[in-house]
Scaffold this motif. Structure first.
Motif, short mmCIF file in Angstrom:
data_model
loop_
_atom_site.label_atom_id
_atom_site.label_comp_id
_atom_site.label_asym_id
_atom_site.label_seq_id
_atom_site.Cartn_x
_atom_site.Cartn_y
_atom_site.Cartn_z
N SER A 107 -25.72 -71.03 -2.10
CA SER A 107 -26.61 -70.59 -3.80
C SER A 107 -25.57 -71.23 -4.27
O SER A 107 -25.72 -70.69 -5.75
CB SER A 107 -27.40 -69.21 -2.61
N VAL A 108 -24.15 -70.16 -4.32
CA VAL A 108 -23.00 -70.29 -4.79
C VAL A 108 -23.24 -71.68 -5.69
O VAL A 108 -22.81 -71.85 -6.87
CB VAL A 108 -21.54 -69.53 -5.20
N ILE A 109 -22.94 -72.67 -4.46
CA ILE A 109 -23.07 -73.98 -4.60
C ILE A 109 -23.69 -74.44 -5.80
O ILE A 109 -23.62 -75.37 -6.54
CB ILE A 109 -22.82 -74.72 -3.62
N SER A 110 -25.14 -73.83 -5.05
CA SER A 110 -26.43 -74.87 -6.16
C SER A 110 -26.11 -74.38 -7.57
O SER A 110 -26.29 -75.04 -8.68
CB SER A 110 -27.58 -74.02 -5.80
N CYS A 111 -25.87 -73.32 -8.00
CA CYS A 111 -26.10 -72.31 -9.61
C CYS A 111 -24.49 -73.04 -9.49
O CYS A 111 -24.42 -74.01 -11.37
CB CYS A 111 -25.74 -71.35 -9.05
N ARG A 112 -23.45 -73.35 -9.81
CA ARG A 112 -22.08 -74.11 -9.28
C ARG A 112 -22.83 -75.50 -10.64
O ARG A 112 -21.94 -75.70 -11.90
CB ARG A 112 -21.01 -74.22 -9.22
N MET A 146 -24.60 -67.24 1.65
CA MET A 146 -24.91 -67.13 -0.04
C MET A 146 -23.72 -68.10 -0.53
O MET A 146 -23.95 -68.13 -2.00
CB MET A 146 -24.07 -65.91 0.06
N TRP A 147 -22.83 -69.20 0.14
CA TRP A 147 -21.94 -69.60 -0.75
C TRP A 147 -23.01 -71.19 -0.96
O TRP A 147 -22.31 -71.90 -2.32
CB TRP A 147 -21.33 -69.72 -0.04
N TYR A 156 -21.02 -66.97 -16.06
CA TYR A 156 -21.51 -65.97 -15.12
C TYR A 156 -21.86 -64.85 -16.72
O TYR A 156 -22.85 -64.43 -16.72
CB TYR A 156 -21.03 -65.94 -14.64
N LYS A 214 -15.50 -69.58 4.20
CA LYS A 214 -17.42 -69.32 3.55
C LYS A 214 -17.53 -68.35 4.62
O LYS A 214 -18.86 -67.79 4.28
CB LYS A 214 -18.12 -70.63 3.91
#
Length: 455
Positions: free
Chosen positions: A65-70, A62-63, A98, A54
């Motif tokens: 934010s991606v984890i939070s979105c998922r 960045m990761w 997405y 990561k």
């Protein structure tokens, strides 16, 4: 993984044996996850390896934010389904998160654009209505104060007064009222006539000024005319005339220098053909009996236009001959001469047409003025008459009475509109002013010896 991360040979077996495998030496995904949650050191190398990846690929932020979105997306599945297997199956069958997010974003942008366009359309509609109201108000103000409306209003007043005069039965007690009403009719008529003449005089002057305009305006009208079929033919023939005239002048000048100015027997066949072509076109123009250059007062039918008496002939052969013998400079000069002649002719033609139209309209208005005045004189009486046409309520009949002498005469008596004298029944002309009977007075004409219609 342990051997790869920590470079050891035995520790991985110990770790694997710590997992609760069943009799078939297998373990379910849910049991594996629960066991790892209680003993995190078992998968710590994998977590450390993930962390390093990561950091190298995008960074931790960045990761996160991606984890939070998922997490926000997949959490809905965990709440909806009871087991992990059902959650995984639902996630696999669901739409790509997405893609869904992009679609939602596109829908949001489209909705915003629609709302924006709707607001702009409503605003534009409001501005358009406001502008229309302003233009309408301005038009009304201009129309209210325009000379044309003033002329229409005065004629309307005259028509109302004329109609009221016809509908009113004047008795002997209203003798002076009738006289005043008739004089008011003449006053309204004279006022309307004067204002109409003034209005159209100014209008004709303005129209003529606009038509005369500038040379650029006439050039535009000339170009429009040249684009027509008649204009193209007239231009071609005029240009050929000047071109062959110049070629013929050049040939004659050549033989003048040789000392043989009038010896056409020595001319070549080509030179004779050029000279004869010029004479042919010149004779054709002269046969139409029209001047080449027209003034405004002359007739505006061009000698080579389709309005001429003789039908147009074709000059295709002459054009081929001109292309074989004429130079570019000769064509340019002929083109300029043709342009100057046709431009002046077309300019005078347009001005003359408008002038003729204005003269015609002026004559029509004068005829209308005479008709209206004649109507007043015939049906209401002239300006100078002392005889008033009144109604007797007792005897229920009409009669004439002289306002000065109070003399009463029969309603069928013919009265001269010029001098106010009385015609004899058999007279065709007035004995006082020698004017001929009007159409109204002819109704009361009877030849000599006929019975008196007034009895």
């Amino acid at each position: 993984m342990y051997r790869m991360l920590y470079d050891c040979d035995t520790h991985d077996e110990k770790v694997i044996k710590s997992f609760p495998f069943d009799d078939d030496n297998t373990i379910s995904k849910s049991i594996f996850i629960n066991h790892c949650n209680r003993h995190r050191h078992l998968i710590k190398p994998a977590i450390d390896y993930q962390t390093r990846l990561k950091k190298m690929l995008g960074g931790i932020i960045m990761w996160e934010s991606v984890i939070s979105c998922r997490k926000s997306y997949f959490q809905a599945f965990e709440v909806q389904y009871a087991t992990l297997d059902e959650v995984l199956i639902a996630i696999v069958k669901s739409e790509d998160m997405y893609k869904k997010m992009k679609k939602q974003e596109a829908d949001r942008v489209l909705l915003e654009q629609r709302l924006k366009l709707r607001q702009e359309a409503e605003e534009a509609q409001k501005k358009l209505k406001q502008r229309e109201r302003e233009l309408e108000e301005e038009r009304r103000k201009q129309e209210k104060n325009s000379p044309e409306k003033i002329v229409r209003d005065i004629w309307y007043k005259y028509e109302i007064a004329r109609e009221d005069f016809d509908l009113t039965k004047y008795t002997i007690d209203e003798m002076w009222n009738r006289r005043e009403a008739r004089m008011e009719l003449f006053r309204l008529f004279d006022e309307a006539k004067e204002k109409t003449i003034k209005f159209y005089s100014e209008k004709d002057d303005n129209d003529m000024k606009l038509l005369v305009g500038t040379d650029e305006d006439h050039e535009a009208r000339y170009q429009d005319y040249i684009l027509t079929d008649e204009g193209r033919r007239v231009y071609q023939r005029t240009m050929l005339y000047y071109l062959f005239k110049k070629l013929t002048d050049q040939i004659e000048e050549k033989y003048v220098k040789k000392g043989r100015p009038n010896d056409r027997d020595k001319w070549s066949e080509r030179e004779l053909r050029i000279a004869n072509t010029y004479l042919d076109i010149d004779l054709y123009r002269q046969s139409l009996n029209k001047p080449l250059t027209l003034s405004i007062d002359d007739s505006y039918s061009h000698p080579l236009s389709t309005k001429s008496v003789k039908p147009l002939r074709s000059f295709d052969n002459e054009m081929l001959l001109a292309k074989k013998n004429g130079r570019k400079i000769d064509f340019n000069e002929a083109d300029k001469l043709a342009h100057d002649e046709l431009f002046e002719w077309h300019r005078n033609k347009v001005i003359r047409e408008l002038s003729n139209q204005q003269i015609l309209e002026r004559k029509v208005r004068e005829k209308e003025f005479m008709t209206r005045e004649f109507d007043i004189v015939m049906n209401c009486g002239s300006k100078i008459t002392n005889w008033e046409y009144l109604y007797d309520k007792i005897k229920e009949r009409y009669f004439y009475i002289n306002v000065n002498t109070l003399e009463i005469i029969h309603a069928k008596t013919a009265i001269c509109e010029i001098c106010d004298s009385i015609y004899e029944q058999f007279d065709l002309r007035c004995k006082t002013c020698n004017s001929q009977r009007s159409s109204k007075n002819m109704l009361y004409y009877r030849p000599l010896g006929s019975k008196d219609i007034r009895t």
